[in-house]
Design a protein around this motif. Sequence first.
Motif, PDB file in Angstrom:
ATOM      1  N   ALA A 159      14.668 -11.441  -9.108  1.00  0.00           N
ATOM      2  CA  ALA A 159      15.417 -10.701  -9.969  1.00  0.00           C
ATOM      3  C   ALA A 159      16.206 -10.510 -10.750  1.00  0.00           C
ATOM      4  O   ALA A 159      16.218 -10.483 -12.269  1.00  0.00           O
ATOM      5  CB  ALA A 159      14.865  -9.124  -9.829  1.00  0.00           C
ATOM      6  N   LEU A 160      17.543 -11.096 -10.350  1.00  0.00           N
ATOM      7  CA  LEU A 160      18.293 -10.906 -10.577  1.00  0.00           C
ATOM      8  C   LEU A 160      18.418 -12.421 -12.264  1.00  0.00           C
ATOM      9  O   LEU A 160      18.567 -12.417 -13.214  1.00  0.00           O
ATOM     10  CB  LEU A 160      19.862 -12.039  -9.663  1.00  0.00           C
ATOM     11  N   ILE A 161      17.666 -13.107 -10.903  1.00  0.00           N
ATOM     12  CA  ILE A 161      17.612 -14.413 -12.284  1.00  0.00           C
ATOM     13  C   ILE A 161      17.026 -14.034 -13.892  1.00  0.00           C
ATOM     14  O   ILE A 161      17.060 -14.327 -14.721  1.00  0.00           O
ATOM     15  CB  ILE A 161      16.497 -15.260 -12.112  1.00  0.00           C
ATOM     16  N   ARG A 162      15.738 -13.151 -13.646  1.00  0.00           N
ATOM     17  CA  ARG A 162      14.539 -12.921 -14.553  1.00  0.00           C
ATOM     18  C   ARG A 162      15.478 -11.852 -15.630  1.00  0.00           C
ATOM     19  O   ARG A 162      15.704 -11.387 -16.496  1.00  0.00           O
ATOM     20  CB  ARG A 162      13.641 -11.354 -13.941  1.00  0.00           C
ATOM     21  N   GLU A 163      16.521 -11.447 -14.860  1.00  0.00           N
ATOM     22  CA  GLU A 163      17.235 -10.369 -16.292  1.00  0.00           C
ATOM     23  C   GLU A 163      18.469 -11.024 -16.639  1.00  0.00           C
ATOM     24  O   GLU A 163      18.705 -10.376 -17.899  1.00  0.00           O
ATOM     25  CB  GLU A 163      18.217  -9.220 -14.595  1.00  0.00           C
ATOM     26  N   LEU A 164      19.048 -12.153 -16.270  1.00  0.00           N
ATOM     27  CA  LEU A 164      19.954 -12.896 -16.813  1.00  0.00           C
ATOM     28  C   LEU A 164      18.698 -13.773 -18.223  1.00  0.00           C
ATOM     29  O   LEU A 164      19.958 -13.654 -19.269  1.00  0.00           O
ATOM     30  CB  LEU A 164      20.316 -13.967 -15.641  1.00  0.00           C
TER      31      LEU A 164
ATOM     32  N   SER B 205      20.495 -22.850 -19.618  1.00  0.00           N
ATOM     33  CA  SER B 205      18.935 -23.212 -19.036  1.00  0.00           C
ATOM     34  C   SER B 205      19.513 -23.478 -17.226  1.00  0.00           C
ATOM     35  O   SER B 205      20.535 -22.184 -16.404  1.00  0.00           O
ATOM     36  CB  SER B 205      20.567 -25.161 -18.660  1.00  0.00           C
ATOM     37  N   ASP B 206      18.839 -23.669 -16.340  1.00  0.00           N
ATOM     38  CA  ASP B 206      18.819 -23.480 -15.169  1.00  0.00           C
ATOM     39  C   ASP B 206      19.596 -23.660 -14.463  1.00  0.00           C
ATOM     40  O   ASP B 206      20.710 -23.238 -13.811  1.00  0.00           O
ATOM     41  CB  ASP B 206      18.196 -24.441 -14.227  1.00  0.00           C
ATOM     42  N   ALA B 207      21.017 -24.916 -14.883  1.00  0.00           N
ATOM     43  CA  ALA B 207      22.680 -25.020 -14.387  1.00  0.00           C
ATOM     44  C   ALA B 207      23.251 -23.886 -14.612  1.00  0.00           C
ATOM     45  O   ALA B 207      23.890 -23.449 -14.050  1.00  0.00           O
ATOM     46  CB  ALA B 207      23.020 -26.630 -15.174  1.00  0.00           C
ATOM     47  N   ALA B 208      23.027 -23.087 -16.139  1.00  0.00           N
ATOM     48  CA  ALA B 208      23.858 -22.520 -16.443  1.00  0.00           C
ATOM     49  C   ALA B 208      23.503 -21.072 -15.963  1.00  0.00           C
ATOM     50  O   ALA B 208      24.795 -19.984 -15.985  1.00  0.00           O
ATOM     51  CB  ALA B 208      23.496 -22.551 -17.847  1.00  0.00           C
ATOM     52  N   LEU B 209      22.601 -21.008 -16.127  1.00  0.00           N
ATOM     53  CA  LEU B 209      22.668 -19.760 -14.530  1.00  0.00           C
ATOM     54  C   LEU B 209      22.561 -19.462 -13.359  1.00  0.00           C
ATOM     55  O   LEU B 209      23.473 -18.636 -12.500  1.00  0.00           O
ATOM     56  CB  LEU B 209      20.460 -19.328 -14.317  1.00  0.00           C
ATOM     57  N   ALA B 210      22.726 -20.739 -13.015  1.00  0.00           N
ATOM     58  CA  ALA B 210      23.192 -21.021 -11.231  1.00  0.00           C
ATOM     59  C   ALA B 210      24.675 -21.293 -11.438  1.00  0.00           C
ATOM     60  O   ALA B 210      25.766 -20.455 -10.717  1.00  0.00           O
ATOM     61  CB  ALA B 210      23.196 -22.200 -10.898  1.00  0.00           C
ATOM     62  N   ARG B 211      25.732 -21.282 -12.413  1.00  0.00           N
ATOM     63  CA  ARG B 211      27.288 -21.382 -12.849  1.00  0.00           C
ATOM     64  C   ARG B 211      27.055 -20.087 -12.855  1.00  0.00           C
ATOM     65  O   ARG B 211      28.446 -18.829 -11.794  1.00  0.00           O
ATOM     66  CB  ARG B 211      27.535 -22.035 -13.844  1.00  0.00           C
TER      67      ARG B 211
ATOM     68  N   VAL C 191      17.572 -22.870  -8.406  1.00  0.00           N
ATOM     69  CA  VAL C 191      17.246 -21.852  -9.905  1.00  0.00           C
ATOM     70  C   VAL C 191      15.745 -22.135 -10.238  1.00  0.00           C
ATOM     71  O   VAL C 191      14.990 -21.190 -10.755  1.00  0.00           O
ATOM     72  CB  VAL C 191      18.534 -21.712 -10.231  1.00  0.00           C
ATOM     73  N   THR C 192      15.675 -22.982 -10.250  1.00  0.00           N
ATOM     74  CA  THR C 192      14.027 -24.013 -11.490  1.00  0.00           C
ATOM     75  C   THR C 192      12.932 -23.734 -10.574  1.00  0.00           C
ATOM     76  O   THR C 192      12.530 -23.386 -11.058  1.00  0.00           O
ATOM     77  CB  THR C 192      15.035 -25.719 -11.427  1.00  0.00           C
ATOM     78  N   LYS C 193      13.716 -23.286  -9.228  1.00  0.00           N
ATOM     79  CA  LYS C 193      12.503 -23.116  -8.380  1.00  0.00           C
ATOM     80  C   LYS C 193      11.837 -21.529  -8.405  1.00  0.00           C
ATOM     81  O   LYS C 193      10.832 -21.376  -8.652  1.00  0.00           O
ATOM     82  CB  LYS C 193      12.380 -24.099  -6.705  1.00  0.00           C
ATOM     83  N   TYR C 194      13.332 -21.212  -8.188  1.00  0.00           N
ATOM     84  CA  TYR C 194      13.005 -19.596  -8.943  1.00  0.00           C
ATOM     85  C   TYR C 194      12.027 -19.825  -9.914  1.00  0.00           C
ATOM     86  O   TYR C 194      11.359 -18.309 -10.608  1.00  0.00           O
ATOM     87  CB  TYR C 194      14.156 -18.975  -8.140  1.00  0.00           C
TER      88      TYR C 194
END
Length: 247
Positions: free
Chosen positions: A186-191, A202-208, A222-225
Amino acid sequence: AKALGALPADVRRAADAVRHLNPRPGSQHGSSATRVVVPDVVVRKVRGSWKASLVDTAMPRVSVNASYAQLFEKHRKESGPELKDCLEHARWAVANAAQRAATILGVARAIVDRQRMFLEHGPLAMKPLGLREIADEVGVHPSTVSRTVHNKYLATPFGVFELQHFFSRGLTHAAGGASAPMALQALIRELIADEAPIAPLSDAALARQLARQGFRIARRTVTKYRQNLNIEPVERRRLQAGLRAAA
């Protein structure tokens, strides 16, 4: 005809053509029927507390025919052992169905009790939960809980979820607590929803970004989610943003 400035005869021909069109053109490309999920349990807020209850239509209604049972009891001596076995089997089936319904409700209530924050605030507040925790609460073996939650659904204010959806291992964060994968999704969706269209994350930027918020999560996770959320990769989102800007 008046609104279009056309002849009535032309409007009639156009209307006739529209009537012969297929309102669901995509249906000709697929034959699978839409699967409608009927929840087995529904949770509602009653006087400030969350209450789970069984959905009557989702539970099998089984009962012993009282007339036949009374007839058997009346003629027990003349009846053979086969009828006695049938009656005992029928009563066992009724008791088994009732026990199964009670187990489903007990498991659902234990889940609701532990996921109150999810019910109040949504997926971001989902807590990690294990089978053993619910099994100890209900008084059954974890394998029983595992069988109970399979293909059984709970209706919540945020949608209908399979009961097993509420079980997950926690991912630790810097503050020392743990979050459920659903909360991180849910947090990834919001970001991603808040990202700049011309500079998607990018997935790396999301992880950071998640790391800056205290969540220890690998890029591949992150990619999986993101894939679980059916969200396109960064290159695709950047291309779509460019196409929208050009249009």
